[in-house]
Design an enzyme around this catalytic site. Structure first.
Site, PDB file in Angstrom:
ATOM      1  CE  LYS A 198      41.263  37.253  39.039  1.00 29.56           C
ATOM      2  NZ  LYS A 198      41.051  38.179  40.043  1.00 29.56           N
ATOM      3  CB  CYS A 215      45.324  41.371  38.549  1.00 28.00           C
ATOM      4  SG  CYS A 215      44.888  42.260  39.881  1.00 28.00           S
TER       5      CYS A 215
HETATM    6  N1  SAJ Z   1      46.391  46.872  28.707  1.00 28.94           N
HETATM    7  C1  SAJ Z   1      47.088  47.041  27.275  1.00 28.94           C
HETATM    8  N2  SAJ Z   1      46.209  46.877  26.264  1.00 28.94           N
HETATM    9  C2  SAJ Z   1      44.821  46.455  26.428  1.00 28.94           C
HETATM   10  C3  SAJ Z   1      44.193  46.612  27.804  1.00 28.94           C
HETATM   11  C4  SAJ Z   1      44.966  46.802  28.803  1.00 28.94           C
HETATM   12  O1  SAJ Z   1      48.313  47.273  27.098  1.00 28.94           O
HETATM   13  O2  SAJ Z   1      44.176  46.622  25.382  1.00 28.94           O
HETATM   14  C5  SAJ Z   1      47.139  46.954  29.787  1.00 28.94           C
HETATM   15  C6  SAJ Z   1      46.848  48.271  30.760  1.00 28.94           C
HETATM   16  O3  SAJ Z   1      47.291  49.235  30.149  1.00 28.94           O
HETATM   17  C7  SAJ Z   1      47.394  47.828  31.933  1.00 28.94           C
HETATM   18  C8  SAJ Z   1      47.100  46.303  31.886  1.00 28.94           C
HETATM   19  O4  SAJ Z   1      47.060  45.950  30.646  1.00 28.94           O
HETATM   20  O5  SAJ Z   1      48.759  48.152  32.214  1.00 28.94           O
HETATM   21  C9  SAJ Z   1      46.113  45.724  32.991  1.00 28.94           C
HETATM   22  O6  SAJ Z   1      44.939  46.507  32.754  1.00 28.94           O
HETATM   23  P1  SAJ Z   1      43.576  45.950  32.825  1.00 28.94           P
HETATM   24  O7  SAJ Z   1      42.436  47.214  32.627  1.00 28.94           O
HETATM   25  O8  SAJ Z   1      43.486  45.228  31.647  1.00 28.94           O
HETATM   26  O9  SAJ Z   1      43.108  45.097  33.887  1.00 28.94           O
HETATM   27  P2  SAJ Z   1      43.311  45.291  35.542  1.00 28.94           P
HETATM   28  O10 SAJ Z   1      44.712  44.662  35.843  1.00 28.94           O
HETATM   29  O11 SAJ Z   1      43.116  46.745  36.191  1.00 28.94           O
HETATM   30  O12 SAJ Z   1      42.118  44.226  36.212  1.00 28.94           O
HETATM   31  C10 SAJ Z   1      42.244  42.892  35.707  1.00 28.94           C
HETATM   32  C11 SAJ Z   1      40.867  42.774  35.362  1.00 28.94           C
HETATM   33  N3  SAJ Z   1      40.769  41.144  34.700  1.00 28.94           N
HETATM   34  C12 SAJ Z   1      40.195  41.166  33.542  1.00 28.94           C
HETATM   35  O13 SAJ Z   1      39.939  42.191  32.585  1.00 28.94           O
HETATM   36  C13 SAJ Z   1      40.136  39.894  32.704  1.00 28.94           C
HETATM   37  C14 SAJ Z   1      39.865  42.630  36.516  1.00 28.94           C
HETATM   38  O14 SAJ Z   1      38.535  42.166  35.860  1.00 28.94           O
HETATM   39  C15 SAJ Z   1      40.220  41.696  37.659  1.00 28.94           C
HETATM   40  O15 SAJ Z   1      39.389  41.591  38.761  1.00 28.94           O
HETATM   41  C16 SAJ Z   1      41.690  42.250  38.025  1.00 28.94           C
HETATM   42  O16 SAJ Z   1      42.554  42.131  36.863  1.00 28.94           O
HETATM   43  C17 SAJ Z   1      42.046  41.414  39.118  1.00 28.94           C
HETATM   44  O17 SAJ Z   1      42.068  41.846  40.453  1.00 28.94           O
HETATM   45  O18 SAJ Z   1      42.740  40.226  38.837  1.00 28.94           O
END
Ligand code: SAJ
Length: 416
Positions: free
Chosen positions: A211, A265
């Site tokens: 994870k 996360c």
């Molecule tokens: N972000 C970027 N650029 C990108 C993608 C995301 O800057 O290309 C930023 C987003 O704006 C945000 C952050 O990253 O600030 C995180 O957003 P996210 O949509 O990537 O992820 P979370 O935090 O909403 O959810 C993640 C997920 N993990 C993965 O995709 C590996 C989810 O599956 C997990 O269950 C969750 O963390 C968790 O609970 O750990």
């Protein structure tokens, strides 16, 4: 069968509701009386599409109830927070409290599952904390597959994306790590009730690291994109165009730069790895620093815009578009957009307009006479500097002519 879910937050409550919708009797446990009262009245205290209906149905049919103190059950699923403490160290106090709280009601044949994202070794600690309270029953030992203990203990990390939780709970493959093989097999029987995807078995340490690795993978990849945005800015290249072109290569898939990485996360979990293996995780730590530094880059860009306008800040109006940590949600936790807005507030602009379609009140830390919540159209018209921080859907449909003559800092490439 009765399943008890300990911790009724963003993961625990949807999991409880999904189990209940499969006609499993669920006892939800939470330390917050207000949360319990809200759930028992058929409402919810978090925002997640579809969850309100599921919870109120489960309550009506008698499959779900919320209580403050654990009661006897067949399965205990722990979904409590594992935040970062001082010095980026994991704080396992909520897991420990959960272990101590369920220990008195444990009975032979029970299964205990840790869902909270945890540093490697936490499931073993959980087992130890329960064993300390209950010398009358036996607990499994890591790696000892020949010993059939009275209690089974496993780690099954949640992997759902906020906003799509109900779908992903059912459709995502699950990693199930047992303290022993038998524990993992027992946990799989439970998940198979509601998971329509694969349940892959391993040991608890591997599941814990798996994870953390998933979220670190994303963090490192976003850091690469964020670093590219700094390099491109220096060299006068449009980073969005650059990434689009580079991604035409069949084996390249660069993520999107932004104002930083938020949420509870991805910005947190990599530290759990670096805490356990500080000398071996240099890339992971550097990625965290790159992402955490991105808000400062945005502030530098704002200062350059002020120079270009050639007026005092006290004569300049600025608008921040978006405050949440990602698009189309209301969650401001660990949000880089919020961090940037807070920094801007202290810069002495004549007016800071905030446009955040998903909230109705200014967050308390931003309250000031120069700060107001505004509509999108009004703020764009009135502002000298436009800082786009979150790519909320309504921001995408602007007529770009309305931006002419203004200083634009588009951290998400929405208008590029
Ligand atoms: N972000 C970027 N650029 C990108 C993608 C995301 O800057 O290309 C930023 C987003 O704006 C945000 C952050 O990253 O600030 C995180 O957003 P996210 O949509 O990537 O992820 P979370 O935090 O909403 O959810 C993640 C997920 N993990 C993965 O995709 C590996 C989810 O599956 C997990 O269950 C969750 O963390 C968790 O609970 O750990």
């Amino acid at each position: 069968m009765i399943v008890s879910v300990i911790g009724l937050g963003y993961i625990g409550l949807p999991t409880a509701a999904v189990l209940a919708s499969n006609e499993i009797k669920v006892i939800g446990v939470d330390v917050n009386q207000q949360t319990i009262d809200t759930i028992n009245s058929g409402r919810i205290h978090i925002i997640e599409p579809g969850l309100d209906v599921l919870v109120s149905e489960a309550l009506k049919k008698g499959y779900l109830k919320a209580v403050i103190k654990p009661q006897k059950a067949d399965v205990f699923m722990i979904a409590v927070p594992t935040p970062l403490g001082n010095g980026n160290k994991p704080d396992l106090s909520f897991v420990k409290s959960a272990a101590k709280a369920i220990a008195p009601v444990l009975e032979k044949g029970n299964l205990v599952i840790l869902e909270s994202t945890s540093p490697v070794g936490t499931t073993e600690k959980l087992t130890m904390w329960m064993r300390d309270e209950r010398s009358d029953i036996s607990f499994p030992e890591f790696g000892n597959n020949n010993f059939l203990a009275d209690i089974a203990v496993a780690h099954c990390p949640e992997r759902v994306l906020p906003g799509k939780v109900l779908r992903e709970l059912i459709e995502n493959n699950r990693i199930i790590g047992g303290i022993s093989d038998n524990c993992a097999r027992q946990a799989k029987d439970l998940y198979k009730i509601f998971v329509h995807a694969d349940c892959l078995l391993t040991d608890s340490r591997t599941a814990e690291l798996c994870k953390l690795v998933e979220n670190s993978f994303r963090d490192v990849n976003i850091a690469f994109a964020n670093e590219l945005s700094l390099i491109s800015d220096k060299l006068g290249v449009n980073v969005w165009n650059l990434i689009k072109l580079a991604n035409q290569h069949p084996r390249v898939n660069i993520l999107q730069p932004g104002p930083g990485v938020g949420g509870h996360c991805i910005a947190v979990d990599p530290w759990f790895i670096s805490d356990s293996a500080p000398n071996e995780s240099k890339l992971i730590q550097t990625a965290r620093l790159v992402n955490d530094n991105k808000p400062n880059f945005v502030i530098d860009k704002i200062n350059k815009s002020v120079k270009a306008i050639g007026k005092n800040r006290s004569d300049i109006k600025i608008v921040c578009l978006g405050l949440s940590f990602k698009p189309d949600i209301d969650d401001l936790r660990e949000s880089p957009a919020l961090e940037i807005a807070l920094k801007i507030r202290l810069m002495g602009f004549s007016e800071l307009m905030l446009v955040e379609p998903n909230i109705s009140n200014i967050p308390s830390e931003l309250k000031h006479e120069s700060v107001c919540l505004s509509s999108f159209e009004k703020a764009i018209k009135a502002s000298d500097i436009v800082v786009l921080l979150v790519d909320h859907t309504p921001f995408k449909s602007i007529d770009l002519n309305e931006l002419s003559g203004k200083q634009i800092i588009d951290t998400r490439g929405t208008w590029s």
